[in-house]
Write an enzyme that holds these catalytic residues in place. Structure first.
Site, PDB file in Angstrom:
ATOM      1  N   GLU A  97     -72.778 -60.517  -0.318  1.00  0.00           N
ATOM      2  CA  GLU A  97     -71.493 -59.872  -0.016  1.00  0.00           C
ATOM      3  C   GLU A  97     -71.778 -58.708   0.920  1.00  0.00           C
ATOM      4  O   GLU A  97     -72.858 -58.634   1.496  1.00  0.00           O
ATOM      5  CB  GLU A  97     -70.795 -59.417  -1.306  1.00  0.00           C
ATOM      6  CG  GLU A  97     -71.610 -58.456  -2.143  1.00  0.00           C
ATOM      7  CD  GLU A  97     -70.939 -58.031  -3.449  1.00  0.00           C
ATOM      8  OE1 GLU A  97     -69.698 -58.019  -3.528  1.00  0.00           O
ATOM      9  OE2 GLU A  97     -71.676 -57.690  -4.383  1.00  0.00           O
TER      10      GLU A  97
ATOM     11  N   LEU B 167     -69.853 -58.906  -6.750  1.00  0.00           N
ATOM     12  CA  LEU B 167     -68.652 -58.472  -7.457  1.00  0.00           C
ATOM     13  C   LEU B 167     -67.528 -59.457  -7.146  1.00  0.00           C
ATOM     14  O   LEU B 167     -67.300 -59.788  -5.981  1.00  0.00           O
ATOM     15  CB  LEU B 167     -68.249 -57.071  -6.974  1.00  0.00           C
ATOM     16  CG  LEU B 167     -67.083 -56.477  -7.749  1.00  0.00           C
ATOM     17  CD1 LEU B 167     -67.549 -55.961  -9.110  1.00  0.00           C
ATOM     18  CD2 LEU B 167     -66.422 -55.355  -6.973  1.00  0.00           C
TER      19      LEU B 167
ATOM     20  N   ARG C 114     -60.838 -56.625 -14.833  1.00  0.00           N
ATOM     21  CA  ARG C 114     -62.229 -56.403 -14.397  1.00  0.00           C
ATOM     22  C   ARG C 114     -62.780 -55.104 -14.983  1.00  0.00           C
ATOM     23  O   ARG C 114     -63.959 -55.036 -15.358  1.00  0.00           O
ATOM     24  CB  ARG C 114     -62.315 -56.390 -12.863  1.00  0.00           C
ATOM     25  CG  ARG C 114     -63.762 -56.407 -12.384  1.00  0.00           C
ATOM     26  CD  ARG C 114     -63.855 -56.558 -10.885  1.00  0.00           C
ATOM     27  NE  ARG C 114     -63.267 -55.417 -10.202  1.00  0.00           N
ATOM     28  CZ  ARG C 114     -63.015 -55.392  -8.888  1.00  0.00           C
ATOM     29  NH1 ARG C 114     -63.303 -56.419  -8.131  1.00  0.00           N
ATOM     30  NH2 ARG C 114     -62.484 -54.321  -8.343  1.00  0.00           N
TER      31      ARG C 114
ATOM     32  N   HIS D 122     -81.933 -41.279 -22.774  1.00  0.00           N
ATOM     33  CA  HIS D 122     -81.588 -42.604 -22.247  1.00  0.00           C
ATOM     34  C   HIS D 122     -80.811 -43.440 -23.262  1.00  0.00           C
ATOM     35  O   HIS D 122     -79.930 -44.206 -22.905  1.00  0.00           O
ATOM     36  CB  HIS D 122     -82.854 -43.363 -21.827  1.00  0.00           C
ATOM     37  CG  HIS D 122     -83.454 -42.853 -20.548  1.00  0.00           C
ATOM     38  ND1 HIS D 122     -83.976 -41.597 -20.428  1.00  0.00           N
ATOM     39  CD2 HIS D 122     -83.600 -43.431 -19.334  1.00  0.00           C
ATOM     40  CE1 HIS D 122     -84.428 -41.411 -19.201  1.00  0.00           C
ATOM     41  NE2 HIS D 122     -84.204 -42.515 -18.506  1.00  0.00           N
TER      42      HIS D 122
ATOM     43  N   TYR E  63     -66.270 -48.075 -12.633  1.00  0.00           N
ATOM     44  CA  TYR E  63     -65.091 -47.547 -11.940  1.00  0.00           C
ATOM     45  C   TYR E  63     -64.239 -48.684 -11.410  1.00  0.00           C
ATOM     46  O   TYR E  63     -64.667 -49.844 -11.398  1.00  0.00           O
ATOM     47  CB  TYR E  63     -65.518 -46.622 -10.793  1.00  0.00           C
ATOM     48  CG  TYR E  63     -66.074 -47.344  -9.579  1.00  0.00           C
ATOM     49  CD1 TYR E  63     -67.351 -47.903  -9.594  1.00  0.00           C
ATOM     50  CD2 TYR E  63     -65.310 -47.501  -8.425  1.00  0.00           C
ATOM     51  CE1 TYR E  63     -67.841 -48.577  -8.492  1.00  0.00           C
ATOM     52  CE2 TYR E  63     -65.804 -48.168  -7.312  1.00  0.00           C
ATOM     53  CZ  TYR E  63     -67.076 -48.709  -7.354  1.00  0.00           C
ATOM     54  OH  TYR E  63     -67.565 -49.388  -6.278  1.00  0.00           O
TER      55      TYR E  63
ATOM     56  N   LYS F 266     -68.793 -53.464 -12.089  1.00  0.00           N
ATOM     57  CA  LYS F 266     -68.452 -52.433 -11.099  1.00  0.00           C
ATOM     58  C   LYS F 266     -69.044 -51.100 -11.566  1.00  0.00           C
ATOM     59  O   LYS F 266     -68.350 -50.185 -12.008  1.00  0.00           O
ATOM     60  CB  LYS F 266     -66.937 -52.359 -10.888  1.00  0.00           C
ATOM     61  CG  LYS F 266     -66.584 -51.826  -9.507  1.00  0.00           C
ATOM     62  CD  LYS F 266     -65.226 -52.283  -9.051  1.00  0.00           C
ATOM     63  CE  LYS F 266     -64.746 -51.600  -7.789  1.00  0.00           C
ATOM     64  NZ  LYS F 266     -65.614 -51.738  -6.632  1.00  0.00           N
TER      65      LYS F 266
END
Ligand code: PDD
Length: 290
Positions: free
Chosen positions: A181, A205, A54, A105, A35, A149
């Site tokens: 982070e 990230l 990204r 999977h 996302y 992300k």
């Protein structure tokens, strides 16, 4: 934060109530997708190219094959703003999953990714931007590919909830005392006029606001040292701040209940906030004029 009526679904613009995905959807069942959250100021995307680049790094990393080019995704997102007559401050959420297929999977074959995006109005949080926030510290128990992300945010969600339950805004994550982070933002420590932050390895990230900060420090002549700092360094820090598309550049004034320095937002943080407002063409310029 209500969702604007027109949403993007695959390549169509439809009403938000008509979005339908089957039960067997890879994002729902496996978190098998990625996302982006892009900030909007006065109806214009901020750091648009950084986010789109990204987004493509993330899809490539998990081997989702998009049939769209970057330009096509950008045009769809621009049309989304137009169709909603979006002219205020807000954000877009865009999600891309591997698609809908019987649960297995293994990747499905000949399945198109599911893409959707919606827009919300989000005012700037002037109280936290001006006054700063309190954070907790929390173990970073995430996987080894935090540069993606990914939709798998359970450790982030748990850490942020813990912060909230302790009356705080964010959780600073650490691996054996090394600060990586925050649960949904990047974090920086200022000492003797220099900014320290974790290098952009797989463990964090690479934030788009961080990319902007990397530009600002060059103009402001402030050294940015991409070296991790330790939890133990926080006690002697001059300033601490965090960055993200929703939080912009927010001062951190307490950590686990102890004040950072004198418990007030610092000078370098303020300079970066002013640079941010200028860069994003924010009309109010409340921080810059404070
Ligand atoms: N979060 N680190 C993590 C783990 C994040 O989730 C985010 C963003 C950032 C900062 O990235 P950027 O500057 O590109 O917003 C760093 C978004 C806002 C979210 O999940 O809502």
């Amino acid at each position: 934060m209500s969702v604007f009526p027109v949403i993007l679904s695959q390549e169509k613009f439809i009403h938000r109530d008509s979005l339908k995905f089957p039960l067997e959807e890879r994002a729902l069942q496996f978190g098998d997708g990625i996302y982006e959250v892009i900030r909007i100021y006065n109806g214009t995307y901020y750091l648009f190219d950084e986010h789109i680049d990204r987004l493509f790094r993330s899809t490539e990393a998990i081997k989702i094959k998009l049939s769209h080019s970057k330009e096509e995704i950008k045009n769809l997102l621009l049309e989304l703003l137009e169709r909603n007559n979006m002219a205020e401050n807000g954000k877009v959420y865009m999600q891309i999953s591997r698609g809908s297929a019987p649960r297995d999977h293994v990747f499905p074959t000949n399945v198109e990714p599911n893409i959707y995006a919606y827009v919300q109005a989000v005012p700037r949080n002037l109280v936290t931007l001006k006054n700063g926030v309190g954070v907790i510290t929390h173990r970073d128990i995430r996987w080894e590919n935090c540069y993606i992300k990914s939709l798998n945010l359970l450790p982030n969600v748990m850490a942020k909830q813990e912060a909230k339950e302790q009356g705080c805004y964010e959780a600073i994550l650490h691996k054996d005392g090394v600060v990586t982070e925050c649960s949904s933002s990047n974090v920086y420590l200022v000492k003797d006029g220099k900014i320290y932050t974790h290098p952009t390895t797989r463990n964090i990230l690479h934030g788009c606001v961080r990319m902007a900060i990397e530009r600002f420090v060059t103009d402001l002549n402030i050294p940015l040292i991409e070296e991790p700092f330790m939890l133990d360094d926080i006690a002697n820090a001059d300033e601490l701040f965090l960055s993200s598309s929703t939080s912009e550049i927010t001062p951190i004034i307490t950590v686990d209940g102890s004040p950072v320095k004198d418990g007030m937002p610092g000078e370098i943080t303020r300079k970066l906030q002013a640079a941010y407002e200028k860069d994003a063409n924010i009309i109010e310029n409340l921080i810059a004029n404070a």
